[in-house]
Design a protein around this motif. Structure first.
Motif, PDB file in Angstrom:
ATOM      1  N   THR A 127       0.671  -1.342  -0.023  1.00 12.14           N
ATOM      2  CA  THR A 127       0.013   0.070   0.086  1.00 12.14           C
ATOM      3  C   THR A 127       0.940   1.233  -0.169  1.00 12.14           C
ATOM      4  OG1 THR A 127      -1.765  -1.190   1.089  1.00 12.14           O
ATOM      5  CG2 THR A 127      -2.037   1.188   1.419  1.00 12.14           C
ATOM      6  N   LEU A 128       2.032   1.225   0.893  1.00 11.13           N
ATOM      7  CA  LEU A 128       2.674   2.343   0.890  1.00 11.13           C
ATOM      8  C   LEU A 128       3.475   2.701  -0.393  1.00 11.13           C
ATOM      9  CD1 LEU A 128       4.604   1.918   4.412  1.00 11.13           C
ATOM     10  CD2 LEU A 128       2.994   3.778   3.626  1.00 11.13           C
ATOM     11  N   ILE A 129       3.875   1.601  -1.093  1.00 12.85           N
ATOM     12  CA  ILE A 129       4.550   1.790  -2.386  1.00 12.85           C
ATOM     13  C   ILE A 129       3.648   2.116  -3.524  1.00 12.85           C
ATOM     14  CG2 ILE A 129       5.760   0.347  -4.253  1.00 12.85           C
ATOM     15  CD1 ILE A 129       7.260   0.955  -1.599  1.00 12.85           C
ATOM     16  N   ALA A 130       2.040   1.649  -3.211  1.00 16.11           N
ATOM     17  CA  ALA A 130       1.158   1.977  -4.289  1.00 16.11           C
ATOM     18  C   ALA A 130       0.961   3.538  -4.074  1.00 16.11           C
ATOM     19  CB  ALA A 130       0.095   1.154  -4.196  1.00 16.11           C
ATOM     20  N   GLN A 131       1.018   4.275  -3.053  1.00 17.53           N
ATOM     21  CA  GLN A 131       0.832   5.489  -2.721  1.00 17.53           C
ATOM     22  C   GLN A 131       1.932   6.341  -3.262  1.00 17.53           C
ATOM     23  OE1 GLN A 131      -0.068   5.398   1.549  1.00 17.53           O
ATOM     24  NE2 GLN A 131      -2.319   4.759   1.140  1.00 17.53           N
ATOM     25  N   ASN A 132       2.987   5.985  -3.619  1.00 13.36           N
ATOM     26  CA  ASN A 132       4.360   6.705  -4.005  1.00 13.36           C
ATOM     27  C   ASN A 132       4.491   6.185  -5.512  1.00 13.36           C
ATOM     28  OD1 ASN A 132       5.507   8.361  -1.576  1.00 13.36           O
ATOM     29  ND2 ASN A 132       4.425   6.260  -1.041  1.00 13.36           N
ATOM     30  N   PRO A 133       3.827   6.715  -6.526  1.00 17.79           N
ATOM     31  CA  PRO A 133       3.942   6.424  -8.082  1.00 17.79           C
ATOM     32  C   PRO A 133       5.345   6.400  -8.309  1.00 17.79           C
ATOM     33  CG  PRO A 133       2.511   8.063  -7.859  1.00 17.79           C
ATOM     34  CD  PRO A 133       2.742   7.746  -6.382  1.00 17.79           C
ATOM     35  N   GLU A 134       6.197   7.329  -7.760  1.00 17.68           N
ATOM     36  CA  GLU A 134       7.451   7.501  -8.396  1.00 17.68           C
ATOM     37  C   GLU A 134       8.538   6.396  -8.033  1.00 17.68           C
ATOM     38  OE1 GLU A 134       7.600   9.235  -4.250  1.00 17.68           O
ATOM     39  OE2 GLU A 134       6.139   9.479  -5.902  1.00 17.68           O
ATOM     40  N   VAL A 135       7.928   5.588  -7.199  1.00 16.74           N
ATOM     41  CA  VAL A 135       8.687   4.138  -6.753  1.00 16.74           C
ATOM     42  C   VAL A 135       7.842   2.933  -7.031  1.00 16.74           C
ATOM     43  CG1 VAL A 135      10.400   5.286  -5.088  1.00 16.74           C
ATOM     44  CG2 VAL A 135       8.144   4.442  -4.256  1.00 16.74           C
ATOM     45  N   VAL A 190      13.737   4.004   8.274  1.00 21.88           N
ATOM     46  CA  VAL A 190      12.818   3.336   7.303  1.00 21.88           C
ATOM     47  C   VAL A 190      12.528   4.400   6.369  1.00 21.88           C
ATOM     48  CG1 VAL A 190      10.574   1.998   7.083  1.00 21.88           C
ATOM     49  CG2 VAL A 190      11.787   1.905   9.170  1.00 21.88           C
ATOM     50  N   SER A 191      12.473   3.879   4.967  1.00 24.20           N
ATOM     51  CA  SER A 191      12.180   4.928   4.033  1.00 24.20           C
ATOM     52  C   SER A 191      11.604   3.896   2.655  1.00 24.20           C
ATOM     53  CB  SER A 191      13.454   5.663   3.450  1.00 24.20           C
ATOM     54  OG  SER A 191      14.395   4.713   2.884  1.00 24.20           O
ATOM     55  N   ILE A 192      11.187   4.926   2.034  1.00 19.09           N
ATOM     56  CA  ILE A 192      10.518   4.126   0.791  1.00 19.09           C
ATOM     57  C   ILE A 192      11.693   4.396  -0.322  1.00 19.09           C
ATOM     58  CG2 ILE A 192       8.644   4.197  -0.788  1.00 19.09           C
ATOM     59  CD1 ILE A 192       6.934   4.803   1.427  1.00 19.09           C
TER      60      ILE A 192
END
Length: 94
Positions: A14-22, A41-43
Motif C-alpha cells: 500500500t505504501l509503495i502504491a501511494q508513491n508512484p515515483e517508486v 525506514v524509507s521508501i
C-alpha cells in the motif's frame, strides 16, 4: 532471514502504491546506533548495492547491511491506526 506477516506485506504494498515515483520499489530498513536498535525506514525505488532483498506476496523490503544482522531471525509486522498512521513492529521468529 527477516520474514513478513501478511499484514506487513499489505502495508508495504500500500505504501509503495501511494508513491508512484517508486512503483517497483520497496521499503528500506537500515539499523543505526551502536547496538543496531535504532532503525531508519524509507521508501525507495531500488535497493542499495549491498542491500539484501526480502519479498513476500509482492511486497519488497530492502535491508541495509547492518539491518540484516539485527533482523536475521525476526518477523516484521505492521498495523494502521484509525488516523491512517502506520506502525511497524518486530518480533522474534518462531
Amino acid at each position: 532471514m527477516l520474514t513478513m506477516t501478511p499484514a506487513a506485506s499489505t502495508v508495504v504494498k500500500t505504501l509503495i502504491a501511494q508513491n508512484p515515483e517508486v512503483e517497483d520499489g520497496g521499503l528500506r530498513i537500515d539499523a543505526g546506533g551502536a547496538e543496531g536498535v535504532d532503525f531508519a525506514v524509507s521508501i525507495t525505488e531500488v535497493p542499495e548495492p549491498t542491500d539484501s532483498v526480502v519479498e513476500s506476496d509482492g511486497a519488497k523490503v530492502f535491508l541495509g547491511e547492518s539491518a540484516v544482522m539485527v533482523l536475521d531471525d525476526k518477523v516484521l509486522d505492521a498495523s494502521v491506526d484509525d488516523a491512517g498512521a502506520v506502525q511497524f513492529a518486530i518480533a522474534q521468529q518462531g
